[in-house]
Design a protein around this motif. Structure first.
Motif, PDB file in Angstrom:
ATOM      1  N   GLN A  38       0.820  -1.215   0.000  1.00  0.00           N
ATOM      2  CA  GLN A  38       0.000   0.000   0.000  1.00  0.00           C
ATOM      3  C   GLN A  38       0.853   1.265   0.000  1.00  0.00           C
ATOM      4  OE1 GLN A  38      -2.117  -1.186   3.451  1.00  0.00           O
ATOM      5  NE2 GLN A  38      -3.611  -2.371   2.277  1.00  0.00           N
ATOM      6  N   GLY A  39       1.931   1.227  -0.780  1.00  0.00           N
ATOM      7  CA  GLY A  39       2.741   2.417  -0.980  1.00  0.00           C
ATOM      8  C   GLY A  39       3.627   2.830   0.177  1.00  0.00           C
ATOM      9  N   ARG A  40       3.715   2.016   1.223  1.00  0.00           N
ATOM     10  CA  ARG A  40       4.576   2.377   2.359  1.00  0.00           C
ATOM     11  C   ARG A  40       6.043   2.314   1.918  1.00  0.00           C
ATOM     12  NH1 ARG A  40       1.548  -1.172   6.836  1.00  0.00           N
ATOM     13  NH2 ARG A  40       1.310  -2.473   5.021  1.00  0.00           N
ATOM     14  N   LYS A  41       6.644   3.474   1.852  1.00  0.00           N
ATOM     15  CA  LYS A  41       7.954   3.631   1.232  1.00  0.00           C
ATOM     16  C   LYS A  41       9.057   2.809   1.914  1.00  0.00           C
ATOM     17  CE  LYS A  41      11.089   6.976  -0.614  1.00  0.00           C
ATOM     18  NZ  LYS A  41      11.138   7.994  -1.562  1.00  0.00           N
ATOM     19  N   ALA A  42       9.194   2.926   3.217  1.00  0.00           N
ATOM     20  CA  ALA A  42      10.271   2.227   3.927  1.00  0.00           C
ATOM     21  C   ALA A  42      10.127   0.711   3.791  1.00  0.00           C
ATOM     22  CB  ALA A  42      10.294   2.627   5.396  1.00  0.00           C
ATOM     23  N   LEU A  43       8.896   0.224   3.904  1.00  0.00           N
ATOM     24  CA  LEU A  43       8.658  -1.214   3.765  1.00  0.00           C
ATOM     25  C   LEU A  43       8.896  -1.683   2.338  1.00  0.00           C
ATOM     26  CD1 LEU A  43       5.668  -2.001   6.051  1.00  0.00           C
ATOM     27  CD2 LEU A  43       7.631  -3.442   5.677  1.00  0.00           C
ATOM     28  N   THR A  44       8.502  -0.870   1.388  1.00  0.00           N
ATOM     29  CA  THR A  44       8.730  -1.212  -0.021  1.00  0.00           C
ATOM     30  C   THR A  44      10.222  -1.334  -0.280  1.00  0.00           C
ATOM     31  OG1 THR A  44       6.680  -0.146  -0.727  1.00  0.00           O
ATOM     32  CG2 THR A  44       8.379  -0.435  -2.402  1.00  0.00           C
ATOM     33  N   GLU A  45      10.997  -0.402   0.243  1.00  0.00           N
ATOM     34  CA  GLU A  45      12.457  -0.445   0.066  1.00  0.00           C
ATOM     35  C   GLU A  45      13.052  -1.679   0.748  1.00  0.00           C
ATOM     36  OE1 GLU A  45      14.415   1.375  -1.927  1.00  0.00           O
ATOM     37  OE2 GLU A  45      12.520   2.263  -2.593  1.00  0.00           O
ATOM     38  N   PHE A  46      12.570  -1.999   1.949  1.00  0.00           N
ATOM     39  CA  PHE A  46      13.037  -3.186   2.665  1.00  0.00           C
ATOM     40  C   PHE A  46      12.779  -4.438   1.840  1.00  0.00           C
ATOM     41  CE2 PHE A  46      11.778  -6.734   5.501  1.00  0.00           C
ATOM     42  CZ  PHE A  46      13.006  -6.972   6.124  1.00  0.00           C
ATOM     43  N   ALA A  47      11.551  -4.579   1.362  1.00  0.00           N
ATOM     44  CA  ALA A  47      11.177  -5.765   0.590  1.00  0.00           C
ATOM     45  C   ALA A  47      11.960  -5.842  -0.724  1.00  0.00           C
ATOM     46  CB  ALA A  47       9.672  -5.757   0.309  1.00  0.00           C
ATOM     47  N   TYR A  48      12.090  -4.720  -1.396  1.00  0.00           N
ATOM     48  CA  TYR A  48      12.808  -4.698  -2.676  1.00  0.00           C
ATOM     49  C   TYR A  48      14.280  -5.075  -2.470  1.00  0.00           C
ATOM     50  CZ  TYR A  48      14.404  -3.134  -7.250  1.00  0.00           C
ATOM     51  OH  TYR A  48      14.954  -3.084  -8.503  1.00  0.00           O
ATOM     52  N   LYS A  49      14.876  -4.566  -1.396  1.00  0.00           N
ATOM     53  CA  LYS A  49      16.264  -4.901  -1.080  1.00  0.00           C
ATOM     54  C   LYS A  49      16.407  -6.395  -0.791  1.00  0.00           C
ATOM     55  CE  LYS A  49      19.951  -3.783   2.157  1.00  0.00           C
ATOM     56  NZ  LYS A  49      20.306  -3.124   3.405  1.00  0.00           N
ATOM     57  N   LEU A  50      15.452  -6.968  -0.054  1.00  0.00           N
ATOM     58  CA  LEU A  50      15.475  -8.412   0.214  1.00  0.00           C
ATOM     59  C   LEU A  50      15.367  -9.209  -1.076  1.00  0.00           C
ATOM     60  CD1 LEU A  50      13.192  -9.167   3.307  1.00  0.00           C
ATOM     61  CD2 LEU A  50      15.662  -9.403   3.136  1.00  0.00           C
ATOM     62  N   LEU A  51      14.438  -8.828  -1.929  1.00  0.00           N
ATOM     63  CA  LEU A  51      14.234  -9.544  -3.186  1.00  0.00           C
ATOM     64  C   LEU A  51      15.484  -9.485  -4.049  1.00  0.00           C
ATOM     65  CD1 LEU A  51      12.448 -10.999  -5.289  1.00  0.00           C
ATOM     66  CD2 LEU A  51      11.779  -8.728  -6.112  1.00  0.00           C
ATOM     67  N   MET A  52      15.978  -8.280  -4.291  1.00  0.00           N
ATOM     68  CA  MET A  52      17.121  -8.122  -5.184  1.00  0.00           C
ATOM     69  C   MET A  52      18.375  -8.773  -4.595  1.00  0.00           C
ATOM     70  SD  MET A  52      15.488  -6.915  -7.572  1.00  0.00           S
ATOM     71  CE  MET A  52      16.791  -6.802  -8.766  1.00  0.00           C
ATOM     72  N   GLY A  53      18.556  -8.661  -3.294  1.00  0.00           N
ATOM     73  CA  GLY A  53      19.706  -9.290  -2.646  1.00  0.00           C
ATOM     74  C   GLY A  53      19.648 -10.803  -2.740  1.00  0.00           C
ATOM     75  N   THR A  54      18.469 -11.364  -2.511  1.00  0.00           N
ATOM     76  CA  THR A  54      18.314 -12.818  -2.580  1.00  0.00           C
ATOM     77  C   THR A  54      18.567 -13.305  -4.003  1.00  0.00           C
ATOM     78  OG1 THR A  54      16.703 -12.745  -0.781  1.00  0.00           O
ATOM     79  CG2 THR A  54      16.761 -14.756  -2.086  1.00  0.00           C
ATOM     80  N   LEU A  55      18.034 -12.607  -4.981  1.00  0.00           N
ATOM     81  CA  LEU A  55      18.249 -13.004  -6.375  1.00  0.00           C
ATOM     82  C   LEU A  55      19.721 -12.843  -6.772  1.00  0.00           C
ATOM     83  CD1 LEU A  55      15.051 -11.501  -8.049  1.00  0.00           C
ATOM     84  CD2 LEU A  55      15.546 -13.929  -7.617  1.00  0.00           C
ATOM     85  N   GLU A  56      20.329 -11.750  -6.332  1.00  0.00           N
ATOM     86  CA  GLU A  56      21.729 -11.479  -6.683  1.00  0.00           C
ATOM     87  C   GLU A  56      22.678 -12.509  -6.068  1.00  0.00           C
ATOM     88  OE1 GLU A  56      24.982  -8.060  -5.583  1.00  0.00           O
ATOM     89  OE2 GLU A  56      22.923  -7.404  -5.988  1.00  0.00           O
ATOM     90  N   HIS A  57      22.407 -12.923  -4.849  1.00  0.00           N
ATOM     91  CA  HIS A  57      23.293 -13.853  -4.135  1.00  0.00           C
ATOM     92  C   HIS A  57      22.764 -15.290  -4.149  1.00  0.00           C
ATOM     93  CE1 HIS A  57      25.936 -10.743  -2.537  1.00  0.00           C
ATOM     94  NE2 HIS A  57      24.854 -10.010  -2.325  1.00  0.00           N
ATOM     95  N   ARG A  58      21.826 -15.560  -5.017  1.00  0.00           N
ATOM     96  CA  ARG A  58      21.164 -16.870  -5.013  1.00  0.00           C
ATOM     97  C   ARG A  58      22.150 -18.027  -5.150  1.00  0.00           C
ATOM     98  NH1 ARG A  58      16.086 -18.397  -8.780  1.00  0.00           N
ATOM     99  NH2 ARG A  58      17.444 -19.637 -10.071  1.00  0.00           N
ATOM    100  N   ASN A  59      23.099 -17.938  -6.065  1.00  0.00           N
ATOM    101  CA  ASN A  59      24.043 -19.051  -6.250  1.00  0.00           C
ATOM    102  C   ASN A  59      24.887 -19.290  -5.003  1.00  0.00           C
ATOM    103  OD1 ASN A  59      23.109 -19.475  -8.844  1.00  0.00           O
ATOM    104  ND2 ASN A  59      24.691 -18.208  -9.784  1.00  0.00           N
ATOM    105  N   GLU A  60      25.317 -18.222  -4.373  1.00  0.00           N
ATOM    106  CA  GLU A  60      26.117 -18.341  -3.156  1.00  0.00           C
ATOM    107  C   GLU A  60      25.289 -18.926  -2.006  1.00  0.00           C
ATOM    108  OE1 GLU A  60      29.230 -15.429  -0.806  1.00  0.00           O
ATOM    109  OE2 GLU A  60      28.210 -14.700  -2.593  1.00  0.00           O
ATOM    110  N   VAL A  61      24.067 -18.422  -1.855  1.00  0.00           N
ATOM    111  CA  VAL A  61      23.172 -18.947  -0.812  1.00  0.00           C
ATOM    112  C   VAL A  61      22.859 -20.415  -1.097  1.00  0.00           C
ATOM    113  CG1 VAL A  61      20.861 -18.762   0.203  1.00  0.00           C
ATOM    114  CG2 VAL A  61      22.177 -16.689  -0.240  1.00  0.00           C
TER     115      VAL A  61
END
Length: 140
Positions: A38-61
Motif C-alpha cells: 500500500q505504498g509504504r515507502k520504507a517497507l517497499t524499500e526493505f522488501a525490494y532490497k530483500l528480493l534483489m539481494g536474494t536473487l543477486e546472491h542466489r548461487n552463493e546462498v
C-alpha cells in the motif's frame, strides 16, 4: 502480523514466481511490492532490497544450503521450502537482520506456506547455517 513479516511474504511470492517462471523486470517487481504494501515507502524499500539481494546472491546462498541440507538437493525440495530457505539464508549471510530473527521469520513463513514438515526442515537447515556463520565470526 508485523509489517516486515508481510514484506517477507511478498518477497517469497516473487521468489517463488522467479523460480518457476522467468523473473519479472525490476520495475515490475517494485511496482508489485509497492501495491501489496500500500505504498509504504520504507517497507517497499526493505522488501525490494530483500528480493534483489536474494536473487543477486542466489548461487552463493544455494551453495551454502546444498551443503547443509542433509540428503536433499535443492531441485528435490518443495519450491516453497527452497525459497523460504533462500530468503532466510540471504538474511543470515548478507542482510541486516539478526540471524536468530531471520531463522524465526523463515520458520513462520514455512508454517504458513509449506507443508507440515516444512517448519522443522527450514529450522534445521537455517539453524545450522546461522551457527556455522556465528562460529566463523567468533574465530575472526
Amino acid at each position: 502480523m508485523s509489517t516486515r513479516r508481510r514484506a517477507r511474504e511478498i518477497v517469497l511470492q516473487l521468489l517463488y514466481e522467479a523460480d518457476v517462471n522467468d523473473p519479472r523486470s525490476d520495475e515490475s517487481a517494485k511496482q508489485f511490492i509497492r501495491s501489496r504494501l500500500q505504498g509504504r515507502k520504507a517497507l517497499t524499500e526493505f522488501a525490494y532490497k530483500l528480493l534483489m539481494g536474494t536473487l543477486e546472491h542466489r548461487n552463493e546462498v544455494d551453495a551454502h544450503l546444498s551443503k547443509l541440507a542433509s540428503h536433499w538437493t535443492l531441485p528435490r525440495m518443495a519450491v516453497t521450502d527452497r525459497n523460504v530457505l533462500r530468503l532466510g539464508g540471504y538474511e543470515i549471510l548478507f542482510g541486516d537482520t539478526p540471524g536468530r530473527v531471520a531463522v524465526n521469520e523463515a520458520i513462520v513463513l514455512a508454517k504458513r506456506y509449506g507443508d507440515k514438515n516444512s517448519p522443522r526442515f527450514v529450522n534445521g537447515v537455517l539453524d545450522r547455517l546461522y551457527k556455522e556463520l556465528e562460529a566463523k565470526q567468533a574465530k575472526s
